[in-house]
Design a protein around this motif. Structure first.
Motif, PDB file in Angstrom:
ATOM      1  N   THR A 147     -18.853  14.552  -8.982  1.00 47.45           N
ATOM      2  CA  THR A 147     -20.153  14.996  -8.469  1.00 47.45           C
ATOM      3  C   THR A 147     -19.999  16.239  -7.599  1.00 47.45           C
ATOM      4  N   PHE A 148     -18.919  16.282  -6.806  1.00 48.19           N
ATOM      5  CA  PHE A 148     -18.680  17.483  -5.993  1.00 48.19           C
ATOM      6  C   PHE A 148     -18.426  18.689  -6.892  1.00 48.19           C
ATOM      7  N   PHE A 149     -17.633  18.533  -7.939  1.00 48.69           N
ATOM      8  CA  PHE A 149     -17.402  19.649  -8.857  1.00 48.69           C
ATOM      9  C   PHE A 149     -18.723  20.116  -9.466  1.00 48.69           C
ATOM     10  N   GLN A 150     -19.609  19.176  -9.786  1.00 48.90           N
ATOM     11  CA  GLN A 150     -20.916  19.550 -10.314  1.00 48.90           C
ATOM     12  C   GLN A 150     -21.692  20.392  -9.304  1.00 48.90           C
ATOM     13  N   ALA A 151     -21.592  20.015  -8.028  1.00 46.29           N
ATOM     14  CA  ALA A 151     -22.302  20.757  -6.975  1.00 46.29           C
ATOM     15  C   ALA A 151     -21.734  22.159  -6.802  1.00 46.29           C
ATOM     16  N   GLN A 152     -20.488  22.379  -7.224  1.00 41.09           N
ATOM     17  CA  GLN A 152     -19.827  23.672  -7.063  1.00 41.09           C
ATOM     18  C   GLN A 152     -20.095  24.623  -8.225  1.00 41.09           C
ATOM     19  N   ARG A 153     -20.839  24.185  -9.224  1.00 41.33           N
ATOM     20  CA  ARG A 153     -21.067  25.049 -10.391  1.00 41.33           C
ATOM     21  C   ARG A 153     -21.785  26.340 -10.007  1.00 41.33           C
ATOM     22  N   ASP A 154     -21.405  27.401 -10.710  1.00 42.79           N
ATOM     23  CA  ASP A 154     -22.043  28.700 -10.538  1.00 42.79           C
ATOM     24  C   ASP A 154     -22.633  29.130 -11.878  1.00 42.79           C
ATOM     25  N   GLY A 155     -23.540  30.101 -11.856  1.00 43.82           N
ATOM     26  CA  GLY A 155     -24.091  30.638 -13.089  1.00 43.82           C
ATOM     27  C   GLY A 155     -25.352  29.940 -13.547  1.00 43.82           C
ATOM     28  N   ARG A 156     -25.557  29.931 -14.867  1.00 43.26           N
ATOM     29  CA  ARG A 156     -26.773  29.360 -15.456  1.00 43.26           C
ATOM     30  C   ARG A 156     -26.729  27.845 -15.523  1.00 43.26           C
ATOM     31  N   ASP A 157     -25.549  27.304 -15.798  1.00 39.26           N
ATOM     32  CA  ASP A 157     -25.431  25.888 -16.140  1.00 39.26           C
ATOM     33  C   ASP A 157     -25.197  25.039 -14.902  1.00 39.26           C
ATOM     34  N   ALA A 160     -29.011  20.389 -10.654  1.00 39.27           N
ATOM     35  CA  ALA A 160     -29.772  20.387  -9.399  1.00 39.27           C
ATOM     36  C   ALA A 160     -29.163  19.438  -8.390  1.00 39.27           C
ATOM     37  N   GLY A 161     -28.953  18.178  -8.777  1.00 43.61           N
ATOM     38  CA  GLY A 161     -28.302  17.211  -7.909  1.00 43.61           C
ATOM     39  C   GLY A 161     -28.977  17.051  -6.565  1.00 43.61           C
ATOM     40  N   ALA A 162     -28.242  16.454  -5.635  1.00 39.16           N
ATOM     41  CA  ALA A 162     -28.778  16.184  -4.304  1.00 39.16           C
ATOM     42  C   ALA A 162     -29.044  17.462  -3.523  1.00 39.16           C
ATOM     43  N   LEU A 163     -28.373  18.553  -3.880  1.00 38.35           N
ATOM     44  CA  LEU A 163     -28.522  19.800  -3.137  1.00 38.35           C
ATOM     45  C   LEU A 163     -29.609  20.702  -3.698  1.00 38.35           C
ATOM     46  N   GLY A 164     -30.273  20.268  -4.774  1.00 38.90           N
ATOM     47  CA  GLY A 164     -31.313  21.100  -5.361  1.00 38.90           C
ATOM     48  C   GLY A 164     -30.791  22.433  -5.851  1.00 38.90           C
ATOM     49  N   ARG A 165     -29.603  22.423  -6.462  1.00 39.85           N
ATOM     50  CA  ARG A 165     -28.984  23.665  -6.926  1.00 39.85           C
ATOM     51  C   ARG A 165     -29.862  24.402  -7.938  1.00 39.85           C
ATOM     52  N   GLN A 166     -29.814  25.728  -7.885  1.00 37.37           N
ATOM     53  CA  GLN A 166     -30.534  26.589  -8.819  1.00 37.37           C
ATOM     54  C   GLN A 166     -29.551  27.585  -9.425  1.00 37.37           C
ATOM     55  N   LEU A 285     -21.922  36.672   5.121  1.00 37.35           N
ATOM     56  CA  LEU A 285     -23.296  36.238   4.890  1.00 37.35           C
ATOM     57  C   LEU A 285     -23.357  34.721   4.881  1.00 37.35           C
ATOM     58  N   TRP A 286     -24.491  34.179   5.273  1.00 37.97           N
ATOM     59  CA  TRP A 286     -24.739  32.731   5.203  1.00 37.97           C
ATOM     60  C   TRP A 286     -26.082  32.559   4.509  1.00 37.97           C
ATOM     61  N   ARG A 287     -26.050  32.142   3.229  1.00 37.36           N
ATOM     62  CA  ARG A 287     -27.269  32.160   2.419  1.00 37.36           C
ATOM     63  C   ARG A 287     -27.102  31.225   1.236  1.00 37.36           C
ATOM     64  N   LEU A 288     -28.198  30.949   0.539  1.00 35.74           N
ATOM     65  CA  LEU A 288     -28.135  30.186  -0.691  1.00 35.74           C
ATOM     66  C   LEU A 288     -27.679  31.102  -1.826  1.00 35.74           C
ATOM     67  N   PRO A 289     -26.895  30.594  -2.754  1.00 35.37           N
ATOM     68  CA  PRO A 289     -26.310  31.475  -3.779  1.00 35.37           C
ATOM     69  C   PRO A 289     -27.335  32.130  -4.695  1.00 35.37           C
ATOM     70  N   GLN A 290     -28.467  31.443  -4.936  1.00 34.38           N
ATOM     71  CA  GLN A 290     -29.459  32.017  -5.841  1.00 34.38           C
ATOM     72  C   GLN A 290     -30.131  33.257  -5.262  1.00 34.38           C
ATOM     73  N   ASP A 291     -29.914  33.527  -3.970  1.00 33.40           N
ATOM     74  CA  ASP A 291     -30.503  34.715  -3.345  1.00 33.40           C
ATOM     75  C   ASP A 291     -29.681  35.977  -3.597  1.00 33.40           C
ATOM     76  N   ASP A 292     -28.434  35.830  -4.058  1.00 30.56           N
ATOM     77  CA  ASP A 292     -27.535  36.983  -4.116  1.00 30.56           C
ATOM     78  C   ASP A 292     -27.962  38.039  -5.132  1.00 30.56           C
TER      79      ASP A 292
END
Length: 765
Positions: A147-157, A160-166, A285-292
C-alpha cells in the motif's frame, strides 16, 4: 524557507556495541520491596505472535524493584496466563527508567487478543496484541507495505488511496537530459545553471523515493527486486496487489534502461537548488505533486515543471557495476515470476536483464560508485554483491526459460568470491544485497547439479549467510531490548527488517532453526518491543508514526489530527542525538504542524538512540522505498518459512499452498459497509466503516473502491484487513463535485482471488 535535507543513507555494517548498565551494581536506585510499587511501562510487539514461537515483553520501571508479577488478560478480562516478572534487571536504560525486566510468556499459545498487566512490585499495562497464524501476522505487513508503494506512485497511473493521490509530473514524459552538475556542499549545486545535453526522453511514472518527489534508479531497482522476490517467496499466498505493484516499478525501469542506445538514466529531479540562488530544487518546496506541472515560477523550473533527468554514463559506455547488477537483477526476477504464465513477457524481461548486465563496468568500477546525485544521498562502497545478485537472478531466469545459465553461474560465483574476500560486514539492506544473492546462487547451483571448480561453494555461501545473522544476534545478546540493529545511526529499521530477511534465507539454505528466537525478537523490536514503545511501520499496532516527513501525507492532514494514514510506510527509526544538533529546524512554508508535540518520545531516549515523530525529523521519521521494501521481503520470507510455502523448506506443497489456511477452501467471506446510504455536502467528508466477516479468522482481504464521480476521493485505512477487523472509510467531496446520488462499490479480494462487494448510495448536496 528552510531546505529539508534527505537522509544521507546508512553506514555499512552493524556495530557490535556492548550495551552499558547490564550489571545490577550500576543502578543508581536501590531495589524497592514488593510492597512499595513503582510505576512502569510494558513494551511488547503490538501486532502479535505465532502460537509456537518465543514470546517476550519488557517492563521499564522508574526505579529498581522486586516481586513484580504479570498476568496475560484476554478481551473479556479473564486471565489466560500468569507468572513472575524476571527478577534481575537487564540494565539501566536512562535516568527516568533505570531498570528493565524481562516478561516471558511463551506458554501463551491460544489464538486471541490479549494485554499484559503488571502488579506487585510495579504497576503497568501493555497495549493489546494477538496470537495468530503466520498468514495473518505476516500477510498484513506485506499487504500494507505494498500500500505504501502504491502511495508513492508518480505519473498517470496513480491510485487515489487514503491520501487522495492525483496524477502528477506528466511533464516527465518529455523531459530533457542534463549534464551531471558540480556540487559545492552535500546537495547544493555549484553551477549557475544546468547544461542540457539531450532529450526529450520519457521517464514518466515509477515511484517517489521517499517523502520527497525525486526518483532514483538505484533505490527503485532495490524496491522492485524485493517486491518480485517477495512474490516469488509467497506464491499463491501473495496479496493480490503485489504483482501489479512490482510491474509498476519494472515498467519505469524499462523506460530508464534504453536498450537501443545502451543508456541507463540515473535520476529524475534535483534535491536542492544552486549556491547562486538562481534555481531551486525539490527540497526547497513543500507542495502536493500534482501542482508541479503547472508551476510557472522561473526559479522553480528544475524543481517542478521541467524536472531534469541525468544519465548514469554516456550512451554505450560501461555502467557502474552496483547499478548494472541490481537493475538487471530486478528484470531477471520479473522474468522468473512471469516465466510460466507469460513466456513472451518473461523473454523480454530476460533480454533487458542480460543487455544491461553486459554493460557493467566490473573491470574498472568508478570511484565513488554511481548511486545518486549527489552521491552523499546514498553512499555505497560495495558492488560485488550487486553483480552476484544480477548474475544469480539471470541464471535462475535462464533455467526457468530453458536457456544456458552456465556463464552466469560462473560469473555469480566469481563475484561472490570477490564479496567474501573484501566486502563483508553488513546484512541485507539497500547497501548490501549479498544475502539474497547468496541464497539464490545456492538454488541456481543446485539446479545445475552443483558444478565443480567454481571459485565459491554452496557451503561457503551458507557460512556467510550465518555470519550475517550472527552479527545481529551477537549485538542483540548484549542489548537491553535485544536489538540486532544499531539505533545510533541511520537506517536501523531497514537493517533490522534485513535481519529478518537474512535469518529466513539462512534457515531455508541450511535447515538450521537456531536463530528463530532471534528473528522473533527483531520483529518484536520493530513493532513495539523497544524503549519508545512504538511500531516503526505506520498502521501496525496501536502506537506508530503519525507525523512522518512525507509531503503528501502532511499536506492532507487536518488540524484535528485526522490525517490519512500513510499505511505500511517504514520510517528510518531511532538515530543518534548527534544527528539532531541544532534541533529540528523551522517549519517549511506550507508544512502542516502535527497536533502532537513531536517529541513525546523524549523521555524514552537512551543508549545513544533518540526517536522523534515530527514532520521536520528526516533523521527518524522519513519513510522510503528501500526501508519498506526490506519489511515486505522480510515478512514474506518469514511467512514462507513458517508455512512451508513456495519460498520455504521443501519449496511448495506444504501449508499455505492451496486448501490450507489462507488459501482455497473455507475462504468464503462478506464485505459490508456500516450504512447503506450516506449524505455529504460538497467540500465536506463523511466517515463510515468497512468490515469483512467469515469463518477463516486469518484470511487477509484487500479493499478497493470504485464508482466515485469526479472530484470525490474515498480513503480506506488500512487498505487490507483480516476477517473480523474494520477499516476506516472517509468519503470526501471536493467543492466542484457535481450534486447527485452515486453508487460507490467496495470490493474485497482475498488470497486466491475470491471477492465480495458492498455498495453505498451516496448523495452529494
Amino acid at each position: 524557507m528552510t531546505s529539508v535535507r534527505r537522509r544521507l543513507g546508512g553506514v555499512r555494517g552493524i556495530s557490535v556495541l556492548v550495551a552499558g548498565g547490564l550489571l545490577a551494581a550500576l543502578f543508581a536506585a536501590a531495589i524497592r520491596p514488593a510492597d512499595a510499587a513503582v510505576t512502569g511501562v510494558v513494551r511488547v510487539d503490538q501486532v502479535g505472535f505465532l502460537a509456537g514461537e518465543s514470546k517476550q515483553a519488557y517492563l521499564m520501571t522508574t526505579a529498581a524493584t522486586a516481586g513484580a508479577k504479570f498476568a496475560v488478560v484476554d478481551v473479556n478480562g479473564g486471565t489466560a496466563l500468569s507468572g513472575e516478572v524476571g527478577a534481575t534487571s537487564r540494565g539501566s536504560w536512562n535516568r527516568t527508567y533505570p531498570a528493565v525486566y524481562l516478561i516471558d510468556f511463551k506458554a501463551l499459545t491460544k489464538p486471541g487478543t490479549y494485554r499484559i498487566e503488571v502488579t506487585g512490585g510495579a504497576t503497568a499495562k501493555s497495549p493489546n496484541f494477538k496470537i495468530v497464524d503466520a498468514p495473518a501476522l505476516y500477510g498484513k505487513l506485506v499487504a500494507d507495505g505494498v500500500t505504501f508503494f502504491q502511495a508513492q506512485r508518480d505519473g498517470r497511473d496513480v491510485i487515489a488511496g487514503a491520501l487522495g493521490r492525483q496524477p502528477a509530473h506528466l511533464n516527465d514524459a518529455t523531459t530533457d537530459v542534463y549534464r551531471t552538475p558540480r556540487f559545492k556542499t552535500e546537495d547544493v549545486i555549484a553551477d549557475r545553471d544546468l547544461t542540457k545535453i539531450g532529450g526529450p526522453v520519457d521517464v514518466e511514472g515509477g515511484w517517489y523515493d521517499a517523502g520527497d518527489y525525486l526518483k532514483f534508479t538505484h533505490t527503485t531497482a532495490y524496491g522492485d527486486a524485493v517486491l518480485f522476490a517477495a512474490q516469488r517467496a509467497l506464491g499463491s499466498a501473495a496479496p493480490p496487489t503485489l504483482d501489479a505493484e512490482a510491474h509498476v516499478g519494472l515498467k519505469w525501469l524499462d523506460k530508464v534502461w534504453d536498450q537501443s542506445t545502451k543508456t541507463l538514466y540515473l535520476q529524475v529531479g534535483i534535491g536542492s537548488g544552486n549556491d547562486a540562488g538562481t534555481f531551486t530544487g525539490d527540497h526547497d518546496l513543500w507542495r502536493l505533486p500534482q501542482d508541479d506541472d503547472g508551476n510557472t515560477t522561473t526559479k522553480d523550473r528544475y524543481a517542478a515543471a521541467h524536472r531534469p533527468v541525468f544519465r548514469a554514463a554516456a550512451p554505450g559506455a560501461k555502467i557502474s557495476p552496483n547499478l548494472a547488477g541490481r537493475v538487471s537483477a530486478a528484470f531477471a526476477l520479473a522474468a522468473q515470476v512471469d516465466a510460466a504464465r507469460d513466456p513472451a513477457r518473461a523473454a523480454a524481461e530476460f533480454q533487458a536483464a542480460t543487455s544491461l548486465y553486459a554493460q557493467a563496468d566490473a573491470a574498472s568500477p568508478p570511484t565513488p560508485l554511481v548511486t545518486a546525485l549527489p552521491n552523499e544521498f546514498y553512499p555505497e562502497d560495495s558492488w560485488h554483491d550487486d553483480m552476484e545478485f544480477g548474475a544469480a537472478e539471470i541464471a535462475l531466469a535462464a533455467q526457468k526459460l530453458g536457456k544456458d545459465a552456465t556463464p552466469y553461474l560462473a560469473d555469480a560465483a566469481t563475484f561472490a568470491r570477490g564479496y567474501l574476500d573484501g566486502e563483508t560486514g553488513d546484512t541485507f539492506n539497500l547497501y548490501d544485497t549479498s544475502a539474497l544473492a547468496h541464497a539464490d546462487l545456492i538454488q541456481a547451483l543446485k539446479k545445475a547439479g552443483n558444478p565443480a571448480s567454481l571459485p565459491v561453494t554452496p557451503a561457503a555461501l551458507v557460512a556467510d549467510l550465518k555470519r550475517q545473522v550472527q552479527t545481529g544476534d551477537s549485538r542483540a545478546d548484549s542489548d537491553i531490548f535485544h536489538a540486532g540493529g544499531d539505533y545510533t545511526d541511520f537506517d536501523v529499521n531497514s537493517h533490522t527488517f534485513g535481519l529478518l530477511t537474512t535469518a529466513a534465507l539462512y534457515k531455508q539454505a541450511s535447515g538450521d532453526s537456531s536463530f528463530d528466537a532471534f528473528a522473533t525478537r527483531q520483529r518484536n523490536w520493530l513493532l513495539g518491543a523497544n524503549a519508545w514503545g512504538t511500531s516503526f511501520m505506520i498502521g501496525e499496532g496501536t502506537t506508530f508514526p503519525h507525523c512522518p516527513q512525507h509531503q503528501v501525507s502532511n499536506l492532507r492532514a487536518g488540524t484535528d489530527g485526522s490525517a490519512p494514514l500513510l499505511t505500511g510506510a517504514v520510517v528510518n527509526g531511532p538515530n543518534s542525538p548527534a544527528h539532531f544538533r541544532g534541533g529540528l529546524g523551522s517549519f517549511q512554508d506550507d508544512m502542516v504542524r502535527c497536533p502532537s508535540s513531536g517529541d513525546e518520545f523524549k523521555a524514552f531516549g537512551g543508549h545513544g538512540g533518540r526517536y522523534v515523530d515530527d514532520v521536520r525529523s528526516w533523521q527518524t521519521s522519513e519513510p522510503a522505498l528501500d526501508m519498506t521494501g526490506s519489511a515486505i521481503l522480510g515478512a514474506a520470507l518469514q511467512q514462507a518459512v513458517a508455512t512451508g510455502g513456495p519460498g520455504g523448506p521443501g519449496n511448495g506443497g506444504g501449508p499455505g499452498n492451496g486448501g490450507g489456511p489462507g488459501n482455497g477452501g473455507g475462504n468464503n467471506f462478506t464485505v459490508s459497509i456500516s450504512a447503506p446510504t450516506a449524505t455529504v455536502a460538497a467540500g465536506q467528508s463523511a466517515r463510515l466503516t468497512v468490515s469483512a466477516a467469515g469463518s477463516n479468522s486469518s484470511l487477509l482481504v484487500a479493499l478497493q473502491v470504485t464508482g466515485m464521480p469526479g472530484g470525490m476521493t474515498v480513503a480506506l485505512a488500512p487498505a487490507a484487513i483480516i476477517l473480523g477487523r474494520d477499516a476506516r472509510m472517509v468519503v470526501t467531496a471536493a467543492p466542484e463535485t457535481p450534486k447527485g446520488t452515486y453508487t460507490i462499490t467496495v470490493t474485497g479480494t482475498a488470497l486466491g482471488g475470491k471477492t465480495s462487494t458492498a455498495k453505498l448510495k451516496l448523495t452529494v448536496t
